[in-house]
Design a protein around this motif. Structure first.
Motif, PDB file in Angstrom:
ATOM      1  N   LYS A   1      36.774 -25.282  21.216  1.00  0.00           N
ATOM      2  CA  LYS A   1      36.745 -24.368  20.074  1.00  0.00           C
ATOM      3  C   LYS A   1      38.175 -24.054  19.650  1.00  0.00           C
TER       4      LYS A   1
ATOM      5  N   GLU B   1      31.494 -20.585  27.828  1.00  0.00           N
ATOM      6  CA  GLU B   1      32.826 -20.645  27.215  1.00  0.00           C
ATOM      7  C   GLU B   1      33.859 -20.103  28.181  1.00  0.00           C
TER       8      GLU B   1
ATOM      9  N   GLU C   1      26.603 -18.233  19.327  1.00  0.00           N
ATOM     10  CA  GLU C   1      27.415 -17.637  20.394  1.00  0.00           C
ATOM     11  C   GLU C   1      26.992 -16.194  20.597  1.00  0.00           C
TER      12      GLU C   1
ATOM     13  N   ASP D   1      37.235 -22.158  24.987  1.00  0.00           N
ATOM     14  CA  ASP D   1      37.322 -21.172  23.912  1.00  0.00           C
ATOM     15  C   ASP D   1      38.789 -20.924  23.557  1.00  0.00           C
TER      16      ASP D   1
ATOM     17  N   ASN E   1      30.196 -16.242  26.734  1.00  0.00           N
ATOM     18  CA  ASN E   1      31.595 -16.117  27.162  1.00  0.00           C
ATOM     19  C   ASN E   1      31.674 -15.711  28.627  1.00  0.00           C
TER      20      ASN E   1
HETATM   21 MG    MG Z   1      33.837 -17.191  22.635  1.00  0.00          MG
END
Ligand code: MG
Ligand code: C2E
Ligand code: MG
Ligand code: MG
Length: 282
Positions: free
Chosen positions: A200, A150, A59, A179, A118
């Motif tokens: 996640k 995400e 990530e 996320d 993200n």
């Molecule tokens: Mg994240």
């Protein structure tokens, strides 16, 4: 709105409103020039699968070092970037960097490592998002299937718009992850209706899984649910062996957290990949 003066006891634990505003203004001003001054960088945190001892991807996490303010956490500056609109420019920069690096990492390691990025809610709501993603993938030569975006539950606008945006992204070939799962309010609907590849589980459920019976049950249930739906699940914030063992017992074997590695600098990524691939999985 001015706060009443006095209240000496408060000053020991909270910066004054004036100080808070000053810092905010400084962050906003400095952030506008952060890209051109090359103060931003991405670090990468491995996602590790205990089932076979493989790192499956990384990530990307943004870092900002400013001469005036020092290191500023994304937890502090991303919301400010969102409100002041420079998030679109920053978000594009992040995508560009992550894809450039992903392409390079694939060449270096000869492994199909996922790179997760993200997205902010403003980016997700931006009508140009799909075009931007497509353009950056073309530009960098990054494999769309290895890019995972995400998003969070709070980004859901109305369901139709959200699904349309997600479909647009899926059509390009990128993967979608939810996320911080569990911290929003529409969790089950997300699982049912939206084209997700990965979920996640938020770190707040994972951290005290050894001692908190509620979180223990919640994570166990989420793991069973996602397994039967064949949805990939990642546990965030795995900090120790005991936590890892409990998760593995639930069949939740893909972990991200300090137990495996902190987020690391770009130049250390392929090395960390090699070391982790050999060592943690016994
Ligand atoms: Mg994240
Ligand atoms: P997130 O996407 O949920 O990222 C995970 C955060 O948890 C990261 O914090 C990471 O360093 C931290 N973390 C990972 N493992 C552990 C652990 O074992 N224990 C603990 N205590 N923490 C762990 P970070 O890097 O400070 O990022 C915070 C948040 O900032 C991210 O949460 C994400 O929402 C946002 N963010 C970071 N980079 C970007 C970016 O490029 N774009 C956008 N829009 N947001 C970003
Ligand atoms: Mg997260
Ligand atoms: Mg989080």
């Amino acid at each position: 709105v001015a706060r009443k003066q006095g209240g000496h006891q408060m000053k020991f634990w909270e910066p004054s409103l004036n100080e808070q505003i000053k810092r905010r203004v400084q962050i906003e001003l400095q952030l506008k020039k952060a890209i051109e001054r090359q103060e931003l960088r991405l670090v990468y945190q491995p996602q590790y699968d205990c089932l076979n001892g493989n790192v499956i991807g990384f990530e990307s996490l943004i870092r900002w070092r400013n001469p005036l303010l020092g290191d500023v956490s994304p937890v502090e500056f991303i919301p400010i970037a969102e409100e002041s609109d420079c998030i679109i420019e920053i978000g594009e920069w992040v995508l560009q960097q992550a894809c450039r690096f992903g392409k390079q990492l694939h060449a270096e390691t000869d492994s199909p490592l996922k790179i997760a990025v993200n997205l902010s809610s403003k980016q997700f709501a931006d009508v140009h998002l799909c075009a931007t993603v497509k353009h950056i993938l073309n530009d960098t030569g990054m494999n769309p299937n290895l890019l995972e975006l995400e998003i969070t539950e709070s980004m859901a606008m109305d369901a139709q718009t959200t699904i349309a945006t997600m479909r647009g992204l899926k059509d390009i070939g990128v993967k979608l992850a939810m996320d911080d799962f569990g911290t929003g309010y529409s969790s089950l609907r997300w699982i049912k209706e939206f084209p997700l590849d990965c979920l996640k589980i938020d770190r707040s459920f994972i951290m005290d899984i050894c001692s908190n019976v509620y979180n223990h049950s919640i994570v166990k249930t989420i793991a069973a649910l996602t397994e039967s739906l064949q949805l990939q699940t990642i546990a965030e914030g795995v900090e120790n062996e005991d936590t890892a063992k409990i998760l593995n017992g639930f069949g939740c074997t893909i972990h991200q957290g300090f137990h495996y590695s902190r987020p690391i600098e770009e130049h250390d990524v392929s090395n960390t990949f090699r070391i982790l691939t050999r060592s943690v999985g016994d």
